[in-house]
Design a protein around this motif. Structure first.
Motif, short mmCIF file in Angstrom:
data_model
loop_
_atom_site.label_atom_id
_atom_site.label_comp_id
_atom_site.label_asym_id
_atom_site.label_seq_id
_atom_site.Cartn_x
_atom_site.Cartn_y
_atom_site.Cartn_z
N SER A 1 42.54 30.16 56.65
CA SER A 1 43.47 31.08 56.71
C SER A 1 42.86 32.59 56.59
O SER A 1 42.48 32.06 55.23
N VAL A 2 43.30 33.09 56.94
CA VAL A 2 42.66 35.08 57.17
C VAL A 2 43.83 34.94 56.15
O VAL A 2 43.21 35.19 54.03
N ALA A 3 44.87 34.58 55.12
CA ALA A 3 45.58 35.09 53.92
C ALA A 3 44.59 34.20 52.53
O ALA A 3 44.25 34.41 51.71
N ASP A 4 44.19 33.08 53.29
CA ASP A 4 43.34 32.52 52.12
C ASP A 4 42.18 33.44 51.54
O ASP A 4 41.83 33.07 50.75
N PHE A 5 41.57 34.07 52.76
CA PHE A 5 40.28 34.73 52.72
C PHE A 5 41.20 36.17 51.86
O PHE A 5 40.19 36.15 50.66
N LEU A 6 41.99 37.17 52.44
CA LEU A 6 42.38 37.80 51.77
C LEU A 6 42.31 37.61 49.83
O LEU A 6 41.79 38.63 48.68
N ARG A 7 43.17 36.32 49.17
CA ARG A 7 43.34 35.87 48.25
C ARG A 7 42.08 35.85 47.42
O ARG A 7 41.77 35.54 46.03
N ALA A 8 40.99 35.59 47.81
CA ALA A 8 39.19 34.75 47.64
C ALA A 8 38.90 36.13 47.02
O ALA A 8 37.65 36.05 46.79
N VAL A 9 39.13 37.38 48.21
CA VAL A 9 37.70 38.79 47.79
C VAL A 9 37.66 39.20 46.58
O VAL A 9 38.43 39.13 45.99
N ASP A 10 36.53 38.54 45.99
CA ASP A 10 36.47 39.61 44.83
C ASP A 10 35.12 40.42 44.74
O ASP A 10 34.70 41.00 43.45
N PHE A 11 35.61 41.11 45.45
CA PHE A 11 34.26 43.04 45.77
C PHE A 11 35.24 43.33 44.36
O PHE A 11 36.05 43.98 43.97
N ASP A 12 33.69 44.34 43.63
CA ASP A 12 34.17 45.56 43.26
C ASP A 12 34.32 46.64 44.04
O ASP A 12 34.86 48.00 43.95
N LEU A 13 33.30 46.38 44.95
CA LEU A 13 32.66 47.66 45.81
C LEU A 13 32.85 47.07 47.35
O LEU A 13 32.09 45.73 47.46
N ALA A 14 33.26 47.80 48.51
CA ALA A 14 33.15 47.16 49.92
C ALA A 14 32.35 47.55 50.49
O ALA A 14 32.29 49.16 50.05
N VAL A 15 31.45 47.17 50.74
CA VAL A 15 30.72 48.03 52.05
C VAL A 15 31.06 48.06 53.79
O VAL A 15 30.98 46.85 53.62
N ILE A 16 31.32 48.79 54.60
CA ILE A 16 31.48 48.36 56.47
C ILE A 16 30.96 48.96 56.82
O ILE A 16 30.55 49.86 57.03
N PRO A 17 29.41 48.59 57.62
CA PRO A 17 28.38 49.43 57.89
C PRO A 17 29.29 49.11 59.37
O PRO A 17 29.74 47.78 59.91
N LEU A 18 28.86 49.65 60.39
CA LEU A 18 29.54 49.96 61.65
C LEU A 18 28.27 50.81 62.58
O LEU A 18 28.20 51.85 62.75
N ARG A 19 27.92 50.48 63.89
CA ARG A 19 26.53 50.96 64.63
C ARG A 19 28.07 51.79 65.59
O ARG A 19 29.04 51.46 65.99
N ASP A 20 26.90 53.13 66.02
CA ASP A 20 27.37 54.25 66.75
C ASP A 20 27.97 53.65 68.47
O ASP A 20 26.56 53.35 69.03
N SER A 21 28.95 53.16 69.04
CA SER A 21 28.69 52.50 70.57
C SER A 21 30.07 52.07 70.94
O SER A 21 31.18 53.32 70.27
#
Length: 289
Positions: free
Chosen positions: A174-194
């Motif tokens: 589930s989404v909730a399980d995923f969010l509870r498991a996030v252990d990042f110190d820093l996130a990267v969010i790349p996005l192509r311009d389209s």
């Protein structure tokens, strides 16, 4: 009242048309992507959203009494399809419990964890980041002090070298399980311009912000707009530069733990305005209209 999300399959389109013709039910058409502009690299989506499917998608949108979308760009598109419908922009929100959630410890707490989350449809988006991130991770100063953690689709092979550390966590139930498991110190969010990405929402940023995780993100589409609107984050400009400085942005936050901590705190305060609980009235107002 019937709320239909992305009604475009043949069977559901028949039902939707019957409801519209009968006139006894108010129809709310909900969409959170510009499905007529799916990136060609997303082969599964391109095959599904063929010309007939997109045609039905627009025909069903044109029958709706109310259209709800997640961004202003999508609202502009919806107006061209159905000028008479009421159109409401309902930005994506996150559950309030994230604001109090303490992220889990990483397998090796001595390492700084740079994290990415998402699905296989982000192949070209990750391409905006892959080369500079690979160079950053394998730099002699960084080899023993940081790692990349991918959650969802596994993009670690694109940055892995003999001198970099990576790990991958697959999909959760589930989404909730995923969010509870996030252990990042820093996130990267790349996005192509389209065109497709310009209509997307800033959900990835909001999720990380609610967890108190600072983000380094592409300076296009929803992330550029969120940054301009005051979202605490680090923006890496692309579209205006042939070589966006991902390495410089990452280096600044990796080398300054105090700045990283402060940005995470500010991000969490900002995310408090983007919870489901704080914004449920938006849906009530749209549906009661």
């Amino acid at each position: 009242m019937i709320v239909g999300q992305r009604i475009c399959n043949e069977g559901s389109s028949v039902t939707w048309k019957k409801l519209a013709k009968a006139g006894h039910t108010k129809l709310v058409f909900e969409t959170d992507d510009l499905l007529s502009e799916v990136d060609p690299s997303n082969k599964q989506a391109v095959l599904f959203y063929d010309a007939d499917t997109v045609r039905r998608y627009h025909e069903n949108m044109a029958m709706a009494d109310v259209i709800t979308v997640t961004t202003d760009r999508l609202a502009e598109h919806a107006r061209t399809v159905n000028p008479t419908a009421q159109i409401h922009v309902l930005p994506n929100q996150v559950p309030g419990w994230l604001l109090d959630h303490e992220k889990p410890a990483t397998p090796d707490p001595s390492l700084i964890t740079i994290g990415w989350r998402g699905g296989k449809s982000h192949d070209r988006d990750f391409g905006e980041l892959a080369r500079p991130l690979r160079s950053f991770l394998q730099h002699p100063r960084n080899r023993e002090r940081m790692e990349l953690h991918c959650m969802g689709a596994d993009y670690t092979p694109r940055v892995t070298s003999n001198h970099s550390r990576t790990r991958w966590t697959g999909w959760h139930v589930s989404v909730a399980d995923f969010l509870r498991a996030v252990d990042f110190d820093l996130a990267v969010i790349p996005l192509r311009d389209s065109v497709f990405n310009a209509c997307k929402s800033d959900l990835a940023l909001v999720e990380m912000a609610a967890l108190g995780i600072p983000s380094v993100m592409s300076g296009v589409g929803p992330y550029a707009e969120a940054h301009m609107a005051g979202a605490p984050s680090v923006l890496v400009l692309n579209g205006t530069s042939k070589r966006p400085d991902w390495q410089g942005a990452l280096r600044d936050l990796v080398d300054d733990p105090e700045a990283r901590t402060q940005l995470g705190k500010q991000a969490r305060e900002w995310a408090a305005t983007r919870t489901i609980e704080a914004n449920i009235h938006r849906w009530e107002e749209a549906y009661s209209s």
